[in-house]
Structure formats: structure tokens, C-alpha cells
Design a protein around this motif. Structure first.
Motif, PDB file in Angstrom:
ATOM      1  N   UNK A   1       0.826  -1.218   0.000  1.00 21.71           N
ATOM      2  CA  UNK A   1       0.000   0.000   0.000  1.00 21.71           C
ATOM      3  C   UNK A   1       0.856   1.262   0.000  1.00 21.71           C
ATOM      4  N   UNK A   2       1.981   1.222   0.704  1.00 26.93           N
ATOM      5  CA  UNK A   2       2.887   2.372   0.708  1.00 26.93           C
ATOM      6  C   UNK A   2       3.422   2.648  -0.698  1.00 26.93           C
ATOM      7  N   UNK A   3       3.834   1.601  -1.391  1.00 26.02           N
ATOM      8  CA  UNK A   3       4.381   1.754  -2.737  1.00 26.02           C
ATOM      9  C   UNK A   3       3.289   2.171  -3.713  1.00 26.02           C
ATOM     10  N   UNK A   4       2.107   1.608  -3.554  1.00 25.44           N
ATOM     11  CA  UNK A   4       0.995   1.909  -4.469  1.00 25.44           C
ATOM     12  C   UNK A   4       0.557   3.374  -4.391  1.00 25.44           C
ATOM     13  N   UNK A   5       0.890   4.049  -3.296  1.00 28.36           N
ATOM     14  CA  UNK A   5       0.589   5.489  -3.186  1.00 28.36           C
ATOM     15  C   UNK A   5       1.347   6.308  -4.229  1.00 28.36           C
ATOM     16  N   UNK A   6       2.436   5.753  -4.762  1.00 36.24           N
ATOM     17  CA  UNK A   6       3.311   6.507  -5.665  1.00 36.24           C
ATOM     18  C   UNK A   6       3.295   6.002  -7.106  1.00 36.24           C
ATOM     19  N   UNK A   7       2.571   4.932  -7.366  1.00 39.88           N
ATOM     20  CA  UNK A   7       2.555   4.330  -8.703  1.00 39.88           C
ATOM     21  C   UNK A   7       1.140   3.920  -9.090  1.00 39.88           C
ATOM     22  N   UNK A   8       0.799   4.159 -10.348  1.00 38.82           N
ATOM     23  CA  UNK A   8      -0.420   3.580 -10.892  1.00 38.82           C
ATOM     24  C   UNK A   8      -0.239   2.065 -10.914  1.00 38.82           C
ATOM     25  N   UNK A   9      -1.316   1.327 -10.897  1.00 43.60           N
ATOM     26  CA  UNK A   9      -1.214  -0.129 -10.875  1.00 43.60           C
ATOM     27  C   UNK A   9      -0.395  -0.660 -12.056  1.00 43.60           C
ATOM     28  N   UNK A  10      -0.636  -0.118 -13.249  1.00 39.41           N
ATOM     29  CA  UNK A  10       0.111  -0.555 -14.434  1.00 39.41           C
ATOM     30  C   UNK A  10       1.601  -0.276 -14.269  1.00 39.41           C
ATOM     31  N   UNK A  11       1.927   0.875 -13.701  1.00 38.60           N
ATOM     32  CA  UNK A  11       3.336   1.222 -13.487  1.00 38.60           C
ATOM     33  C   UNK A  11       3.969   0.342 -12.407  1.00 38.60           C
ATOM     34  N   UNK A  12       3.179  -0.040 -11.403  1.00 40.47           N
ATOM     35  CA  UNK A  12       3.703  -0.936 -10.374  1.00 40.47           C
ATOM     36  C   UNK A  12       3.995  -2.316 -10.971  1.00 40.47           C
ATOM     37  N   UNK A  13       3.167  -2.750 -11.886  1.00 44.94           N
ATOM     38  CA  UNK A  13       3.442  -4.012 -12.582  1.00 44.94           C
ATOM     39  C   UNK A  13       4.742  -3.883 -13.367  1.00 44.94           C
ATOM     40  N   UNK A  14       4.897  -2.793 -14.104  1.00 44.25           N
ATOM     41  CA  UNK A  14       6.131  -2.585 -14.874  1.00 44.25           C
ATOM     42  C   UNK A  14       7.349  -2.467 -13.964  1.00 44.25           C
ATOM     43  N   UNK A  15       7.193  -1.823 -12.820  1.00 43.82           N
ATOM     44  CA  UNK A  15       8.298  -1.726 -11.873  1.00 43.82           C
ATOM     45  C   UNK A  15       8.688  -3.120 -11.375  1.00 43.82           C
ATOM     46  N   UNK A  16       7.690  -3.934 -11.088  1.00 50.10           N
ATOM     47  CA  UNK A  16       7.950  -5.291 -10.606  1.00 50.10           C
ATOM     48  C   UNK A  16       8.630  -6.128 -11.687  1.00 50.10           C
ATOM     49  N   UNK A  17       8.185  -5.984 -12.935  1.00 51.87           N
ATOM     50  CA  UNK A  17       8.835  -6.672 -14.051  1.00 51.87           C
ATOM     51  C   UNK A  17      10.287  -6.197 -14.177  1.00 51.87           C
ATOM     52  N   UNK A  18      10.507  -4.911 -14.023  1.00 44.30           N
ATOM     53  CA  UNK A  18      11.859  -4.347 -14.122  1.00 44.30           C
ATOM     54  C   UNK A  18      12.769  -4.902 -13.030  1.00 44.30           C
ATOM     55  N   UNK A  19      12.251  -5.017 -11.835  1.00 46.09           N
ATOM     56  CA  UNK A  19      13.025  -5.577 -10.728  1.00 46.09           C
ATOM     57  C   UNK A  19      13.322  -7.050 -11.002  1.00 46.09           C
TER      58      UNK A  19
END
Length: 153
Positions: free
Chosen positions: A109-127
Motif C-alpha cells: 500500500x505504501x508503494x501503491x501510493x506513488x505508482x499507478x497499478x500498471x506502473x507498479x506491474x512494470x516496476x515489478x517486471x523491471x526488478x
């Protein structure tokens, strides 16, 4: 350190697949500077000298400051990183250091405050992608180039 196996030339199809995966990461809407910080931080955690070398060099070329690169491993104690960068670094550390425990709702939830869901998916893929590179390079002991590091002025 001597390279154990040159996986690039020994299995070009596997290497090509990794490159294609990496190319997707570069097409996301995530900021290039953020992606470089994520790649460096995961590589630090995984002790992948090859990737730390490559991505600090790339970050410098893209305008990243020496101070932020020096303080990246201590980002929690530094005021040089934005709230969005801090969230991405928290997510990077959390996903990179999975220890058989689920990712907490608090961190998610803390991370989701700063990223759209689609961007969080892309961030996770990047990691995930940088972790794959780190593991390939660690397994086969790919040595980083030995060259003088250019410091940004």
C-alpha cells in the motif's frame, strides 16, 4: 575473478530472450533515472559487480549525480531521493530479498501510493529483470570491465 562460462556466446537463444525481456523494460512509462536506481540497488543487494558497474556508468551518462549514487545503498537515511524514488527502492529491496514471506500489505500500500497499478506491474517486471541478469552474471562470474571510472564533474 575469472568468468566461468560466456553464456552470451554459448547459448545465443537464451541471451536473445533475456535481451528481448530487457527491451520491454525500456519501453515502459517509468522514468529512465528511476529504472537505473532500481537496477543499481538490486545489483548492490545481489553483489553483481558487472551490473553495478554498468548501471552506475549508465546513470552517470544520463545525468545522475555522484552524491545520489554514493548514497543509494543508504537511501533511507538520505534526503536526496524523492518519495516516488524511495517507494521504488523499498519495492526493489522487498522483491529482491524475498525470504519465503509474503510481501506485506503495508509495504504494498505504501508503494501503491506513488505508482499507478500498471506502473507498479512494470516496476515489478523491471526488478525481476535485473534480478535475472544479476543471477546469470553471479552464476557464471561475469567480470566487469576494468577501466578507469569517469567521474561526473
Amino acid at each position: 575473478m575469472k568468468t566461468r562460462l560466456d553464456y552470451h556466446s554459448k547459448h545465443p537463444a537464451a541471451f536473445k530472450a533475456l535481451l528481448q525481456f530487457s527491451q520491454y523494460v525500456e519501453t515502459t512509462n517509468l522514468e529512465h533515472s528511476l529504472l537505473e536506481l532500481v537496477k543499481i540497488r538490486a545489483s548492490q543487494i545481489n553483489a553483481c559487480a558487472f551490473c553495478v558497474h554498468m548501471h552506475t556508468r549508465d546513470a552517470r551518462k544520463a545525468g545522475e549525480t555522484e552524491a545520489r549514487l554514493y548514497l543509494l545503498s543508504a537511501w533511507r537515511e538520505s534526503s536526496l531521493f524523492s518519495p516516488r524514488e524511495r517507494a521504488a527502492l523499498l519495492w526493489t529491496e522487498t522483491i529482491t530479498q524475498l525470504t519465503g514471506q509474503p510481501v506485506s500489505d503495508e509495504i504494498y500500500n505504501e508503494v501503491l501510493e506513488h505508482f499507478l497499478e500498471e506502473d507498479l506491474i512494470d516496476l515489478t517486471v523491471s526488478i525481476g529483470m535485473i534480478n535475472v541478469w544479476n543471477r546469470m552474471n553471479a552464476a557464471f562470474q561475469l567480470a566487469h570491465p576494468v577501466e578507469p571510472m569517469e567521474l561526473a564533474s
